[in-house]
Design an enzyme around this catalytic site. Structure first.
Site, PDB file in Angstrom:
ATOM      1  NE  ARG A  97       0.325   1.396   3.339  1.00 27.59           N
ATOM      2  CZ  ARG A  97       1.282   2.236   3.636  1.00 27.59           C
ATOM      3  NH1 ARG A  97       2.538   1.792   3.768  1.00 27.59           N
ATOM      4  NH2 ARG A  97       1.074   3.518   3.791  1.00 27.59           N
ATOM      5  N   GLY A  98       0.251   2.402  -0.128  1.00 25.90           N
ATOM      6  CA  GLY A  98       0.989   3.643  -0.322  1.00 25.90           C
ATOM      7  C   GLY A  98       0.890   3.972  -1.798  1.00 25.90           C
ATOM      8  CG  ASN A 129      -2.795  11.527   2.876  1.00 23.78           C
ATOM      9  OD1 ASN A 129      -2.272  10.639   2.204  1.00 23.78           O
ATOM     10  ND2 ASN A 129      -2.379  11.837   4.091  1.00 23.78           N
ATOM     11  CE  LYS A 130      -5.148   5.087   4.676  1.00 21.92           C
ATOM     12  NZ  LYS A 130      -6.140   4.165   4.040  1.00 21.92           N
ATOM     13  CG  ASP A 137      -3.475   7.975  -0.876  1.00 20.47           C
ATOM     14  OD1 ASP A 137      -3.339   8.499   0.243  1.00 20.47           O
ATOM     15  OD2 ASP A 137      -3.086   6.819  -1.135  1.00 20.47           O
ATOM     16  CD  GLN A 140      -2.574   2.066   7.122  1.00 18.44           C
ATOM     17  OE1 GLN A 140      -3.124   2.441   8.151  1.00 18.44           O
ATOM     18  NE2 GLN A 140      -3.228   1.844   6.009  1.00 18.44           N
ATOM     19  NE  ARG A 146      -6.423   0.652  -1.677  1.00 20.29           N
ATOM     20  CZ  ARG A 146      -5.796   1.285  -0.700  1.00 20.29           C
ATOM     21  NH1 ARG A 146      -4.484   1.168  -0.584  1.00 20.29           N
ATOM     22  NH2 ARG A 146      -6.469   2.053   0.143  1.00 20.29           N
TER      23      ARG A 146
END
Lengths: 331, 331
Positions: B45-46, B228-229, B218, B177, B79
């Site tokens: 991920r990332g 982003n997250k 992201d 994370q 994703r």
């Protein structure tokens, strides 16, 4: 709904909330030291409930022959932020320091809490609307008050009166009171809810999925600043940004007239281990350090209204807070 | 620092990040379907790292004899939010669709990522000061980029240059994370850090304990809005309120010029189970429903600057974003 404890034959039986909902374990606290430890370890938690537990702790101390002041100090030393702990002990100073006198008081405080919760719930529910999706934080139900619940009480009465569509429950790390306790209480009450992580509140607000916020309080200052479970302040900031009303539901015993403002509220820091581990499993590298601040302070300017059993308080809070204390005949 | 994957003899060996830091398990992805599943399940991920993993997925597809478009669709479908996934596949359209041609490209993208990360880190670190306590969110280190890291890269270069005192790592529920990966990377790099729950960011800011925020991204829209997250947006709102600079560190490949604004960014929702369970143990009542939104959108107005390998972008972002894309010769 389950009660957080019951007094029986000289002992306080405490439902261990750390193990809910997967296990229903009762701890028998036969000494005031054990009651204090149950409060410190958060086997029993929630500002009103720990006030009541402390009142029963004084009964047990009297039966043990522990001096009142020694017992009071032991109990006050457990958790520094909740106003109700000190309030219960102050109330106990006004009665005869025998186990009978103190037991009568503890039972009286428990009745008062239930009545206060009901009144708070009724007043709060009036502010809700049938289509409301209401966010709450941490746990403020019967487990947290020993009564009907504060913020959860508002949701219960609103649901019964068809003034609620759905509850958003955030999980409330580190101890997950939202996921473990509030979700469980709402499930038992048949109230529709959805769980989210604490970090999701911004996303919910961005999408317009939250109509109101109702939370509890651990201490309310004379100027209306509110200390509550950590994570409350970010929710209040987001609510203000998105025009979402932000309500606090709390008994008058949560107001501390001797605390002028939020900056004066002592904020408890708990062991890093609660953050580093989740349900007894390590989530961070060996030896990781964590800061575990248990509460934050929401400035009064971000609070739309405070629901108390003495009425709904609104800005200017210096005046409305002083007024409700005066009407309650408090200190 | 560990790399998130390595390509070997027709297979991508993926370090399973879901099991870190307690276990170091490598998954062997010998088909493009397995690479897609490793991305979907967040074993890798990332945003930058999944772009690179997809590039290797195309190599494996070519070796399998899977048509390029079929493989591309399979990978894009994993994703929806990260811009880098689409970007890597677009880059692959520009080379010969043989396993050799695609392998050469994947290796080239990996080199580019490492160079971009280094440049981002150098530019970002210039904005930090020796006494800075910097908050970061989620994971943006080598595990997330396949290179040197974006936000964590900034922290690494800052630490080496004595422009950093301490990092605040929030745990980043639901998949932790921050606690599992960022804390672990910082530990290995010898950079001082403290872990907090996501809900603690307000308390940290209230106490004046955060000097700057640096996060990854992201997807960045043409107007500078940043996906982003989930949990990033509340941090940005708090940072603005407390006058704390809020920086984003991301490669130019994270910018999607075809996304005009944050509202146009598709936001992934993942399975409720990630919220209801923590490390495979249920935390909520049986049958509890959860909303698991993976990202939120931070409006450009809350972003102090964006560190890219093409320079530091500041408001007005329409202009600075267009400028960096033009200099990069992008689309």
């Amino acid at each position: 709904m389950l009660a957080p404890f019951r007094y029986e034959e000289g002992a306080l039986l405490v439902l261990d909330q750390r193990r809910l909902p997967s296990e229903e374990t009762w701890l028998r606290c036969g000494t005031v030291q054990e009651v204090a430890e149950a409060i410190r370890s958060m086997a029993v938690r929630g500002a009103p409930a720990i006030g009541l537990a402390a009142a029963y702790g004084l009964v047990i101390a009297a039966r043990q022959g522990v001096a009142f002041e020694e017992a009071a100090e032991l109990l006050l030393d457990t958790r520094p932020t909740a106003a109700n702990l000190r309030w219960a002990i102050e109330r106990a100073r006004g009665v005869e320091a025998t186990s009978e006198g103190l037991l009568e008081l503890a039972r009286e405080l428990e009745r008062e809490q239930l009545e206060a919760d009901r009144r708070i719930a009724e007043l709060g529910a009036e502010r809700l609307e049938p289509e409301d999706r209401v966010l709450t934080h941490c746990n403020t139900g019967p487990l947290a008050t020993g009564g009907y619940g504060t913020a959860v009480g508002v949701l219960r009465v609103a649901w019964e009166g068809a003034r609620l569509k759905q509850v958003w429950v955030d999980e409330t790390r580190p101890l997950l009171q939202g996921a473990r306790l509030t979700a469980w209480e709402l499930e038992r009450a048949g109230i529709p809810y959805r769980l989210v992580t604490d970090a999701s509140v911004g996303a919910l607000m961005e999408r317009g999925l939250v109509d109101r916020v109702v939370v509890g309080a651990d201490r309310i200052a004379a100027n209306g600043d509110v200390a509550n479970k950590v994570g409350t302040y970010p929710i209040a900031v987001l609510a203000a940004r998105h025009g979402v009303p932000f309500y606090v539901a709390a008994p008058v015993s949560t107001i501390d007239p001797e605390t002028a403002a939020g900056d004066d509220i002592p904020i408890e820091e708990r062991a890093p281990d609660e953050v580093v581990r989740v349900l007894d499993r390590a989530v961070a590298p060996e030896g990781a350090d964590a800061l575990n601040v248990a509460f934050d302070v929401t400035p009064a300017a971000l609070v739309t209204a405070i629901f108390t059993e003495g009425g709904v308080l609104e800005a200017p809070y210096e005046r409305s807070v002083a007024g409700v204390l005066e009407r309650a005949g408090a200190r």
